[in-house]
Design a protein around this motif. Structure first.
Motif, PDB file in Angstrom:
ATOM      1  N   GLU A 142       0.802  -1.220   0.000  1.00 43.92           N
ATOM      2  CA  GLU A 142       0.000   0.000   0.000  1.00 43.92           C
ATOM      3  C   GLU A 142       0.835   1.271   0.000  1.00 43.92           C
ATOM      4  O   GLU A 142       0.426   2.281  -0.568  1.00 43.92           O
ATOM      5  CB  GLU A 142      -0.946  -0.022   1.196  1.00 43.92           C
ATOM      6  N   HIS A 147       3.120  -5.251  -6.281  1.00 43.82           N
ATOM      7  CA  HIS A 147       2.106  -6.251  -6.621  1.00 43.82           C
ATOM      8  C   HIS A 147       2.413  -7.610  -5.998  1.00 43.82           C
ATOM      9  O   HIS A 147       1.501  -8.339  -5.596  1.00 43.82           O
ATOM     10  CB  HIS A 147       2.033  -6.398  -8.142  1.00 43.82           C
ATOM     11  N   ARG A 148       3.700  -7.939  -5.887  1.00 48.01           N
ATOM     12  CA  ARG A 148       4.111  -9.282  -5.434  1.00 48.01           C
ATOM     13  C   ARG A 148       5.352  -9.150  -4.555  1.00 48.01           C
ATOM     14  O   ARG A 148       6.309  -8.444  -4.916  1.00 48.01           O
ATOM     15  CB  ARG A 148       4.409 -10.178  -6.629  1.00 48.01           C
ATOM     16  N   SER A 199      -3.337  -8.724  -3.661  1.00 44.48           N
ATOM     17  CA  SER A 199      -4.748  -9.104  -3.601  1.00 44.48           C
ATOM     18  C   SER A 199      -5.037 -10.218  -2.603  1.00 44.48           C
ATOM     19  O   SER A 199      -6.196 -10.551  -2.360  1.00 44.48           O
ATOM     20  CB  SER A 199      -5.229  -9.536  -4.990  1.00 44.48           C
ATOM     21  N   ASP A 200      -3.990 -10.826  -2.010  1.00 40.17           N
ATOM     22  CA  ASP A 200      -4.199 -11.890  -1.037  1.00 40.17           C
ATOM     23  C   ASP A 200      -4.760 -11.334   0.270  1.00 40.17           C
ATOM     24  O   ASP A 200      -4.499 -10.184   0.621  1.00 40.17           O
ATOM     25  CB  ASP A 200      -2.880 -12.614  -0.744  1.00 40.17           C
ATOM     26  N   ARG A 229      -9.512  -7.542   2.510  1.00 43.34           N
ATOM     27  CA  ARG A 229      -8.851  -7.581   1.221  1.00 43.34           C
ATOM     28  C   ARG A 229      -7.452  -8.103   1.323  1.00 43.34           C
ATOM     29  O   ARG A 229      -6.820  -8.612   0.535  1.00 43.34           O
ATOM     30  CB  ARG A 229      -8.749  -6.189   0.627  1.00 43.34           C
ATOM     31  N   GLY A 230      -7.538  -7.867   1.537  1.00 42.09           N
ATOM     32  CA  GLY A 230      -6.188  -8.066   1.293  1.00 42.09           C
ATOM     33  C   GLY A 230      -5.441  -9.332   1.838  1.00 42.09           C
ATOM     34  O   GLY A 230      -5.973 -10.377   1.756  1.00 42.09           O
TER      35      GLY A 230
END
Length: 240
Positions: A142, A147-148, A199-200, A229-230
């Protein structure tokens, strides 16, 4: 930034900011201070600790306080370049240095990075690594727009395996010969690879072992325990 080949669109990457101060779960993560005698001594103890060296083989030997200051200055330069960020993990109450957590090998276009950490001997057994990783992961997704996040540890380092899984880093496979053997630069060992996506789901973070209230927020004010969310360098991890 660069143009996408054949896509007709410009690929825009992320710019990872230098380490900020992050508080939560009984910890405060802050930038390392190369000119601080306390920080230099803690860094030297951390990277010379036998348990750390059992699972990690640094590219350069850090054998003195001057070496430690030079290593910390290199971390600051990497942060200025946006390729890595190094956090000094401290106790939120006392300010005592507990360990290190790095967000390393940042790819600004794929928006990926690798995380690594170590914990000082006197701080082990208090879930420091798990709490610090939860905070830094939220910052990476955040605060830095990644992304990863990947996390790797030497095969057999079961403690790091548990830390990864409890922080939502799924086991993705075994990498053959992906890091140095202990104390050698001419032999290699296998690595367990874990990863987590932005997104996990955010897994819950246990309270500190000393009973302090976990609390803490994600950057931006959201609670990581309620939102639905997350080895530093490279894939290695220190003892936790």
């Amino acid at each position: 930034m660069s143009d996408g080949v054949g896509s007709g669109r410009r690929i825009t990457g992320v710019g990872v900011p230098p380490a900020a101060e992050i508080s939560g779960h009984g910890l405060r993560l802050r930038p390392w201070r190369p000119e601080s005698a306390e920080d230099a001594a803690a860094w030297l103890r951390g990277v010379r600790d036998p348990e750390f060296l059992r699972w990690n083989t640094p590219l350069r030997t850090v054998g003195s306080l001057d070496d430690a200051r030079g290593s910390l200055r290199a971390r600051l330069e990497e942060a200025r370049q946006g390729v890595a960020t190094a956090f000094c993990v401290t106790d939120a109450g006392s300010g005592a240095v507990l360990g290190h957590l790095g967000v390393n090998t940042v790819d600004p276009f794929l928006r990926t990075a690798r995380v690594g950490y170590w914990v000082l001997p006197e701080a082990r057994g208090r879930r420091v690594a798990r709490r610090a990783l939860a905070l830094a992961s939220a910052w990476g997704f955040e605060g830095a727009g990644l992304h990863r996040l990947e996390l790797g540890h030497a095969l057999g380092h079961d403690v790091s395996c548990r830390v990864a899984e409890r922080c939502g880093y799924r086991f993705e496979g075994e990498l053959r010969g992906a890091m140095f053997e202990a104390g050698r630069h001419d032999a290699f060992r296998n690595v367990h690879l874990h990863a987590r996506l932005a997104s996990d789901p955010y897994p819950p973070v246990d309270a500190p072992a000393d009973g302090a209230r976990p609390g803490g927020t994600r950057p931006g004010g959201a609670d990581p325990d309620r939102n639905p969310r997350g080895a530093d360098p490279g894939l290695g991890h220190g003892a936790v």
